[in-house]
Structure formats: structure tokens, C-alpha cells
Design an enzyme around this catalytic site. Structure first.
Site, PDB file in Angstrom:
ATOM      1  N   CYS A   1      14.801 -13.535  65.135  1.00 40.30           N
ATOM      2  CA  CYS A   1      15.691 -14.023  64.068  1.00 40.30           C
ATOM      3  C   CYS A   1      16.506 -12.930  63.381  1.00 40.30           C
ATOM      4  CB  CYS A   1      14.887 -14.790  63.025  1.00 40.30           C
ATOM      5  SG  CYS A   1      13.780 -13.744  62.038  1.00 40.30           S
TER       6      CYS A   1
ATOM      7  N   CYS B   1       1.196  -1.206  63.517  1.00 38.67           N
ATOM      8  CA  CYS B   1       1.261  -0.983  64.958  1.00 38.67           C
ATOM      9  C   CYS B   1       1.975  -2.182  65.594  1.00 38.67           C
ATOM     10  CB  CYS B   1      -0.172  -0.840  65.473  1.00 38.67           C
ATOM     11  SG  CYS B   1      -0.283  -0.320  67.163  1.00 38.67           S
TER      12      CYS B   1
END
Length: 199
Positions: free
Chosen positions: A119, A188
Site C-alpha cells: 500500500c 527485523c
């Protein structure tokens, strides 16, 4: 035929009672229908109104812009599958993980912003990226807390915190408490869940 005026009067009263009860029953039924119909209509209106979230907009140079209330992006699975590369689809829509040291964004250190592949919401500024040695792009903080969601994740028998995009609910990776100062966190992330927008 009625045997007496008393029987006739009883019959009249009984008939009036039946009419009253029938009328009251119809009224109660109508009220129940009206309340039920209103409840369903309210649910239908709520379902028709798209859910919105608040995110912060950023330029590709990492400059903070407006705080915006935007609709959540939701699409059918087959539509996401058509729009995304297979590895991005599996990571963002099914919480898969790319293999360590294979991501294209692992060694990107240019000035810019890492955005959601689904998006385009800004997720991380390149100035918070660091080499964690884990094989995945790592950051010590998101560009704005409003733009991500952290969720408790106990899959695979591990206690972790999953990170997803607030606007489209794309799975991005996990956050751990073994990062550098100033936050001590390591976000991460999967390379395939993001795109890099160079400043």
C-alpha cells in the site's frame, strides 16, 4: 345460537379480548421487526462504511507530513496474488519469511524511505537501518509508530512480536529486544514486504 343474553355478552367480551390480543400481538411483532430490522440495518451500514486508521505521511526524503485518517485497504486473496510477486504475497498475506541473506534490500544504505510493498505506507527511514548480522534488513525504530501494528505471535512455539502495516495489514517481520541504542530494538523485516523509495 345463544341461550341467553349472558351467553351473548360473554361471547362479545371474548371476541373483543381476542381482537385486543391479536392487535397487541401484531403491534409487538411490528416493534420486534422494527428493532431487529434497525439492528441489521445498522450492521449493514457499519459493514458498508470502510474501517479507517490513522497514519503519518512522509516524503521519500523522510520528511514528516500530515497525519491522515485513511481507509484500511482490504482485497480478496486472489487480487493480492495478481498484484504481488509470489514471495511478497506469501510473506505479506500469509506471514511467511524470506530466506536470510537473500533480500534485495539487505544492503541498501542510501538515503530514503522503506515503504510497504502492498500500500506504499512509509515504514522505516534509512537513517535507522543497521547491520544486525541476521540476514534481514533491520531498523532500530519505525518511521512512525502510527504506521505499524505490533501483535503477539506464538507460532512455532516461540514468543515473538509480529509487525504489520497498519493500513493494509501486511505482515512485515518481527521486533526483538536486542537492537542498538537509542531504542534497544531490532525491527527485523522481510525485504520482499517493502520497496525502497530513494530520497
Amino acid at each position: 345460537m345463544f341461550e341467553s343474553e349472558k351467553d351473548m355478552e360473554r361471547s362479545r367480551k371474548s371476541s373483543a379480548r381476542r381482537k385486543f390480543l391479536a392487535g397487541a400481538g401484531a403491534a409487538l411483532g411490528g416493534l420486534a421487526w422494527w428493532r431487529l430490522d434497525g439492528r441489521y440495518q445498522g450492521r449493514a451500514e457499519a459493514a458498508a462504511t470502510p474501517k479507517t486508521v490513522t497514519i503519518v505521511e512522509f516524503t521519500d526524503a523522510g520528511e514528516r507530513k500530515d497525519v491522515m485518517n485513511v481507509p484500511v485497504i482490504q482485497k480478496p486473496e486472489d487480487e493480492w496474488k495478481k498484484e504481488l510477486p509470489l514471495d511478497s504475497f506469501e510473506v505479506t498475506r500469509h506471514a511467511d519469511t524470506e530466506m536470510a541473506f537473500t533480500g534485495k534490500l539487505l544492503n541498501v544504505h542510501d538515503k530514503g524511505v522503506f515503504r510497504c510493498i502492498c500500500c506504499d505506507t512509509a515504514l522505516y527511514n534509512s537513517n535507522t537501518k543497521f547491520d544486525s548480522g541476521t540476514g534481514w534488513p533491520s531498523f532500530w525504530q519505525p518511521i512512525a509508530k502510527e504506521n505499524i501494528v505490533e501483535i503477539h505471535d506464538n507460532t512455532f512455539g516461540m514468543e515473538r512480536t509480529a509487525v504489520s502495516c497498519r493500513r493494509c495489514e501486511a505482515h512485515l517481520g518481527h521486533v526483538f529486544n536486542d537492537g542498538p541504542k537509542p531504542t534497544g530494538l531490532r525491527y527485523c523485516m522481510n525485504s520482499v514486504a517493502m520497496r525502497f523509495a530513494k530520497a
